[in-house]
Scaffold this active site. Structure first.
Site, PDB file in Angstrom:
ATOM      1  N   ASP A  18       0.842  -1.202   0.000  1.00  0.00           N
ATOM      2  CA  ASP A  18       0.000   0.000   0.000  1.00  0.00           C
ATOM      3  C   ASP A  18       0.876   1.251   0.000  1.00  0.00           C
ATOM      4  OD1 ASP A  18      -2.306   1.490   0.059  1.00  0.00           O
ATOM      5  OD2 ASP A  18      -2.699   1.196   2.189  1.00  0.00           O
ATOM      6  N   ASN A  66     -10.420  -2.716  -6.167  1.00  0.00           N
ATOM      7  CA  ASN A  66      -9.597  -1.872  -7.046  1.00  0.00           C
ATOM      8  C   ASN A  66     -10.221  -1.665  -8.430  1.00  0.00           C
ATOM      9  OD1 ASN A  66      -6.354  -3.026  -5.778  1.00  0.00           O
ATOM     10  ND2 ASN A  66      -7.628  -1.317  -5.131  1.00  0.00           N
TER      11      ASN A  66
HETATM   12  C1  FPP Z   1      -1.861   0.182  -3.326  1.00  0.00           C
HETATM   13  O1  FPP Z   1      -1.379   1.518  -3.377  1.00  0.00           O
HETATM   14  C2  FPP Z   1      -1.320  -0.598  -4.420  1.00  0.00           C
HETATM   15  C3  FPP Z   1      -2.070  -1.165  -5.404  1.00  0.00           C
HETATM   16  C4  FPP Z   1      -3.520  -1.036  -5.468  1.00  0.00           C
HETATM   17  C5  FPP Z   1      -1.467  -1.905  -6.514  1.00  0.00           C
HETATM   18  C6  FPP Z   1      -0.210  -2.668  -6.203  1.00  0.00           C
HETATM   19  C7  FPP Z   1       0.473  -2.910  -7.474  1.00  0.00           C
HETATM   20  C8  FPP Z   1       1.809  -2.883  -7.687  1.00  0.00           C
HETATM   21  C9  FPP Z   1       2.778  -2.730  -6.605  1.00  0.00           C
HETATM   22  C10 FPP Z   1       2.365  -3.002  -9.052  1.00  0.00           C
HETATM   23  C11 FPP Z   1       1.918  -4.184  -9.866  1.00  0.00           C
HETATM   24  C12 FPP Z   1       2.093  -5.483  -9.190  1.00  0.00           C
HETATM   25  C13 FPP Z   1       2.829  -6.520  -9.652  1.00  0.00           C
HETATM   26  C14 FPP Z   1       2.838  -7.794  -8.898  1.00  0.00           C
HETATM   27  C15 FPP Z   1       3.625  -6.462 -10.864  1.00  0.00           C
HETATM   28  P1  FPP Z   1      -2.439   2.691  -3.523  1.00  0.00           P
HETATM   29  O2  FPP Z   1      -2.510   3.050  -4.963  1.00  0.00           O
HETATM   30  O3  FPP Z   1      -3.738   2.308  -2.905  1.00  0.00           O
HETATM   31  O4  FPP Z   1      -1.742   3.808  -2.690  1.00  0.00           O
HETATM   32  P2  FPP Z   1      -2.443   4.993  -1.884  1.00  0.00           P
HETATM   33  O5  FPP Z   1      -3.219   4.355  -0.764  1.00  0.00           O
HETATM   34  O6  FPP Z   1      -1.276   5.798  -1.380  1.00  0.00           O
HETATM   35  O7  FPP Z   1      -3.297   5.746  -2.842  1.00  0.00           O
END
Ligand code: FPP
Length: 251
Positions: A18, A66
């Site tokens: 996250d 998501n």
């Molecule tokens: C949460 O951060 C992260 C995600 C919803 C996506 C995670 C994906 C990756 C790390 C990249 C792709 C994965 C792989 C396995 C290649 P957020 O966007 O919710 O952050 P925030 O809470 O700060 O907005």
């Protein structure tokens, strides 16, 4: 297997990645740049976990919730996932990593489903570590799907309702055959599970760090594992030192 750096390591480590969006916002960048940087953290974490001898690494890469993000962010995340699978196949083969996936895989774009199936097939005999990606995943939905499968077997007369126990439920989850997570790491400081491995996390140790996922690296992983090493897991029993004191008093 254990690492020379640590007296005990989790067999199964699960990570709620996250903070990608906040990482980007703090730099005045679009959110996608945070996800791009997040892929680098994924690579580092996979390598470190394999080197440390962790058996299963589950990464919460895309939740069912998501899908409600803006369309361009969802598309960008699916593209990143596709690129990751394409680029990392050789690395997975070289390092003995077997790819698995949990979640509603049939909801992913066709192209991603095909790539995922191909990488899973190519890596299926690898033995060093399982990299398990949670994709279009939700813990409640996973439990509901398991209940459906069990109910269908009951209706078909294959199992009797009184045979349904915790092990039977576990064997109908997407994670069937995998050990429960010993440790769940969540980055970016949020104190919740967000629908991740709800059934499997009953006795998981939780480690929350304020570090944002794109900044997570081997050093951050070692901090979490050092903390896990210090934890005494009691699974509802009394603590070892308390039990020893009771034995000493009784004797
Ligand atoms: C949460 O951060 C992260 C995600 C919803 C996506 C995670 C994906 C990756 C790390 C990249 C792709 C994965 C792989 C396995 C290649 P957020 O966007 O919710 O952050 P925030 O809470 O700060 O907005």
């Amino acid at each position: 297997m254990s690492s020379p750096e640590l007296a005990k390591i989790p067999r199964h480590l699960a990570v709620i990645m996250d903070g990608n969006g906040r990482w980007a916002r703090r730099r005045g960048m679009p959110r996608i740049m945070g996800h791009r940087q997040g892929v680098k953290a994924v690579r580092q974490t996979v390598t470190a976990c394999r080197e440390l001898g962790i058996e299963v690494l589950t990464l919460y890469a895309f939740s069912k919730e998501n899908w409600n993000r803006p369309k361009d962010e969802v598309t960008a995340l699916m593209d990143l996932l596709y690129e990751y699978l394409e680029r990392e196949l050789n690395e997975m083969l070289k390092n003995g990593i077997r790819l698995e996936a949990i979640g509603e895989i049939d909801q992913l774009p066709q192209k991603v489903q095909e790539k995922l199936a191909a990488v899973m097939e190519s890596t299926s005999s690898n033995k060093e570590m399982i990299l398990n990606l949670a994709l279009s995943y939700g813990g409640r939905a996973e439990i509901a799907r398991a209940v459906q499968k069990i109910a269908q077997k009951c209706v078909a007369g294959e199992i009797r309702p009184e045979e349904i126990d915790e092990n039977l439920v576990a064997s109908h989850l997407d994670t069937a055959g995998l050990p429960d997570p010993d440790l769940i790491i969540r980055t970016s400081g949020e104190m919740r599970l967000s629908n991740f491995l709800l059934f499997q996390s009953a006795y998981s140790e939780l480690y929350i760090t304020s570090t944002l996922w794109p900044d997570f690296d081997r050093q951050e992983l070692m901090k979490a594992l050092k903390e896990f090493e210090r934890r005494e897991r009691r699974f509802g029993r009394i603590g070892r030192s308390f039990a020893q004191a009771c034995t000493a008093i009784a004797s």
